[in-house]
Structures are given as structure tokens and as C-alpha cells.
Write a protein that holds these residues in place. Sequence first.
Motif, PDB file in Angstrom:
ATOM      1  N   LEU A  39      19.560  72.957  11.663  1.00 56.29           N
ATOM      2  CA  LEU A  39      19.274  71.627  11.135  1.00 56.29           C
ATOM      3  C   LEU A  39      20.537  70.978  10.575  1.00 56.29           C
ATOM      4  CD1 LEU A  39      15.872  72.324   9.322  1.00 56.29           C
ATOM      5  CD2 LEU A  39      16.238  71.164  11.507  1.00 56.29           C
ATOM      6  N   ARG A  40      21.381  71.791   9.932  1.00 59.01           N
ATOM      7  CA  ARG A  40      22.662  71.265   9.420  1.00 59.01           C
ATOM      8  C   ARG A  40      23.497  70.700  10.557  1.00 59.01           C
ATOM      9  NH1 ARG A  40      27.689  72.720   9.608  1.00 59.01           N
ATOM     10  NH2 ARG A  40      27.175  74.662  10.696  1.00 59.01           N
ATOM     11  N   LYS A  41      23.519  71.449  11.683  1.00 60.56           N
ATOM     12  CA  LYS A  41      24.312  70.990  12.819  1.00 60.56           C
ATOM     13  C   LYS A  41      23.690  69.750  13.424  1.00 60.56           C
ATOM     14  CE  LYS A  41      26.031  73.870  15.678  1.00 60.56           C
ATOM     15  NZ  LYS A  41      27.420  73.466  15.429  1.00 60.56           N
ATOM     16  N   GLY A  42      22.354  69.638  13.359  1.00 56.43           N
ATOM     17  CA  GLY A  42      21.709  68.448  13.860  1.00 56.43           C
ATOM     18  C   GLY A  42      22.059  67.219  13.043  1.00 56.43           C
ATOM     19  N   SER A  54      13.701  76.799  27.451  1.00 57.97           N
ATOM     20  CA  SER A  54      14.266  75.454  27.283  1.00 57.97           C
ATOM     21  C   SER A  54      15.273  75.436  26.143  1.00 57.97           C
ATOM     22  CB  SER A  54      13.151  74.440  27.024  1.00 57.97           C
ATOM     23  OG  SER A  54      12.265  74.365  28.124  1.00 57.97           O
ATOM     24  N   PHE A  55      14.922  76.067  25.025  1.00 54.63           N
ATOM     25  CA  PHE A  55      15.862  76.165  23.904  1.00 54.63           C
ATOM     26  C   PHE A  55      17.108  76.946  24.323  1.00 54.63           C
ATOM     27  CE2 PHE A  55      12.102  75.926  20.750  1.00 54.63           C
ATOM     28  CZ  PHE A  55      12.190  74.553  20.725  1.00 54.63           C
ATOM     29  N   GLY A  56      16.901  78.014  25.101  1.00 51.67           N
ATOM     30  CA  GLY A  56      18.028  78.831  25.537  1.00 51.67           C
ATOM     31  C   GLY A  56      19.001  78.060  26.409  1.00 51.67           C
ATOM     32  N   GLY A  57      18.466  77.279  27.324  1.00 49.72           N
ATOM     33  CA  GLY A  57      19.340  76.501  28.199  1.00 49.72           C
ATOM     34  C   GLY A  57      20.092  75.418  27.457  1.00 49.72           C
ATOM     35  N   PHE A  58      19.430  74.770  26.499  1.00 52.86           N
ATOM     36  CA  PHE A  58      20.051  73.666  25.766  1.00 52.86           C
ATOM     37  C   PHE A  58      21.010  74.145  24.679  1.00 52.86           C
ATOM     38  CE2 PHE A  58      16.123  71.119  26.971  1.00 52.86           C
ATOM     39  CZ  PHE A  58      16.799  70.347  27.894  1.00 52.86           C
ATOM     40  N   ALA A  59      20.558  75.103  23.856  1.00 47.57           N
ATOM     41  CA  ALA A  59      21.316  75.489  22.662  1.00 47.57           C
ATOM     42  C   ALA A  59      21.913  76.886  22.748  1.00 47.57           C
ATOM     43  CB  ALA A  59      20.419  75.391  21.426  1.00 47.57           C
ATOM     44  N   GLY A  60      21.674  77.593  23.871  1.00 50.19           N
ATOM     45  CA  GLY A  60      22.259  78.921  24.034  1.00 50.19           C
ATOM     46  C   GLY A  60      21.512  80.011  23.304  1.00 50.19           C
ATOM     47  N   THR A  61      20.343  79.737  22.751  1.00 53.62           N
ATOM     48  CA  THR A  61      19.605  80.757  22.025  1.00 53.62           C
ATOM     49  C   THR A  61      18.107  80.621  22.242  1.00 53.62           C
ATOM     50  OG1 THR A  61      19.133  81.667  19.824  1.00 53.62           O
ATOM     51  CG2 THR A  61      19.649  79.313  19.934  1.00 53.62           C
ATOM     52  N   TRP A  62      17.507  81.711  22.642  1.00 56.10           N
ATOM     53  CA  TRP A  62      16.058  81.757  22.805  1.00 56.10           C
ATOM     54  C   TRP A  62      15.465  82.882  21.963  1.00 56.10           C
ATOM     55  CZ3 TRP A  62      19.907  82.926  26.004  1.00 56.10           C
ATOM     56  CH2 TRP A  62      19.991  84.184  26.580  1.00 56.10           C
ATOM     57  N   TYR A 105      19.286  70.900  18.351  1.00 48.99           N
ATOM     58  CA  TYR A 105      19.359  71.649  17.103  1.00 48.99           C
ATOM     59  C   TYR A 105      18.164  71.295  16.214  1.00 48.99           C
ATOM     60  CZ  TYR A 105      24.172  72.937  18.277  1.00 48.99           C
ATOM     61  OH  TYR A 105      25.288  73.446  18.882  1.00 48.99           O
ATOM     62  N   PHE A 106      17.802  70.028  16.167  1.00 52.57           N
ATOM     63  CA  PHE A 106      16.616  69.613  15.407  1.00 52.57           C
ATOM     64  C   PHE A 106      15.345  70.201  16.001  1.00 52.57           C
ATOM     65  CE2 PHE A 106      19.014  65.881  13.599  1.00 52.57           C
ATOM     66  CZ  PHE A 106      18.743  66.167  12.270  1.00 52.57           C
ATOM     67  N   PRO A 124      23.696  85.004  19.622  1.00 55.53           N
ATOM     68  CA  PRO A 124      24.040  83.665  20.123  1.00 55.53           C
ATOM     69  C   PRO A 124      23.974  82.592  19.041  1.00 55.53           C
ATOM     70  CG  PRO A 124      22.506  84.759  21.614  1.00 55.53           C
ATOM     71  CD  PRO A 124      22.561  85.583  20.370  1.00 55.53           C
ATOM     72  N   LEU A 125      22.963  82.681  18.164  1.00 56.92           N
ATOM     73  CA  LEU A 125      22.850  81.706  17.076  1.00 56.92           C
ATOM     74  C   LEU A 125      24.084  81.718  16.192  1.00 56.92           C
ATOM     75  CD1 LEU A 125      19.190  81.915  15.681  1.00 56.92           C
ATOM     76  CD2 LEU A 125      20.363  79.869  16.499  1.00 56.92           C
TER      77      LEU A 125
END
Length: 257
Positions: free
Chosen positions: A251-254, A150-158, A110-111, A36-37
Motif C-alpha cells: 500500500l505504501r508503494k501504491g 494475476s497478482f503474480g504477473g503484475f506485481a511479481g508475487t502470488w 500494489y493497491f 518476491p515481495l
Amino acid sequence: MDFGVLSEFSMATILFCLFVAVVGGVVKGAIGFALPLILVSGISMVTDPKIAIAALLVSTLVTNVLQTFRAGTGPALASLKEFWRYVFAVCLFIFLSAQLVPLIPSRVFYFVLGIPVVGLSLIQLFGVQLTIAPRHRRKAEWGIGALSGSFGGFAGTWGPTTVLFLLAINTPKAKQMIVQGVVYGAGSVSLLTAHWQSGILNKETAPLSFAILPAALFGMWIGFRIQDRLDQALFKRITLVVLIIAGINLLRKGVMG
């Protein structure tokens, strides 16, 4: 036939998405996570991040099911019985947090995900072993499971926080691969359901999600053969390096959006 967002992509964009899926599949097969990442990081370079999240859903679910049962049903069920608290917390918080994705800027998360992943991975890569004492494990499963979900729901990766947790309790390589498969498989069902509910996965984005599945499976087939040749120490080191690279990209994407 309606191909949704695929109809708007150039051939070069489609081929790039397929290439990203192959790379993600190879890494997934070799070390058990990061598909996913890689998908959300790569595909969001050529399209909207929310479309990238939709794109990863089908491949994430199918590859995680394959990983879960690669060693057989027995080990998978045993892992589920042992880690049920972590799995439950991940699934619950994936579903809850995914409902907020359309409302909150992705770069914020992302941050939030990238900073601890890079920091904790660097610490371990340079020889500082993070450990969770057995007496604290139950609390850690609930707490880190909620954070991962929480990370999985927001960014698609846990995956990153799950891997760091398994490394902290000294999980052997073979068992770690099974546990990751169980956690990711259950979480993938929750994520796909949640994003069908949130509207991220819909008739426009679903064709893209299905289209990249064969490429991801091909890459995973290659990755499984690499995994079988890795010893425990090398496996852990490669895992940490991939975590650092993935975290830096988050972090780059953030920064860049």
C-alpha cells in the motif's frame, strides 16, 4: 563482460540489493514465502520497479525449486496431483497478466494486492478463522488461483493469496510448505518465461537477477533452520504478521509510487 544495469549501480546500491536478498531468503526459508515481495519492495527503493521485478526472477525460481523438493519428490508430486487446478490457474494467469506489465502502472496493482492481504490477515490474526468448505474447494482453487496468478504477473508475487487460501482450508504446516513450493515453483517458471517474453528480463537486467541468487540462497539456508523449530500455531501467527507487513508495504508503494 557486460554487467547490464549492475554497471550503473554504485557499490552501496549493490550491497543493499544483496542485503535485501539475504533478508528475503531468511523469511522464505522460515515460512515458505515472501521472497518476491521483499525483493520487489526493497530493490524498488533504489531502482525502477520493473528492474526490481526482473531482479527477483532467478532467485524466486531457484529457491522455489529447492523448497518444492526439500521433503522429497514423492510429497511434491502428491501435492501437485491434489492442487493441480490451483497450480494450472496460477501459471496461466501469471503468463497472461505479465504481458501487460509494461503497459499498466505498477502502483495500481500494489493497491489491488495490498488491501485484501492486509484486511484478510488482520481478520485472522485477531481470531476470526476464514474457512473454505470442502464442497466449495474446487471452485475456490480455480477462482483464487486465477486471482493469485494475476497478482503474480503484475506485481511479481502470488504468495499472499496462496497462503491465505491454504490457511482457509486448514493445511498443516509441513504440507503447506510443500504445496507452497509446488505452486511457487511452477509459477516461477511461468513468470520467468512470461517476462522474457514481455521484455522485463533481458540482457541488461539478467546479470542483476543472477547476482543476488547466492545471497538469497544463503538467507534461505538460515531460514530453513528457523522453520524446523516453529510449531503450527506460531508458524501461522508469524505467517499472518509477515503478510500484514508485506501488505502495508504494498500500500505504501501504491501511495508513493
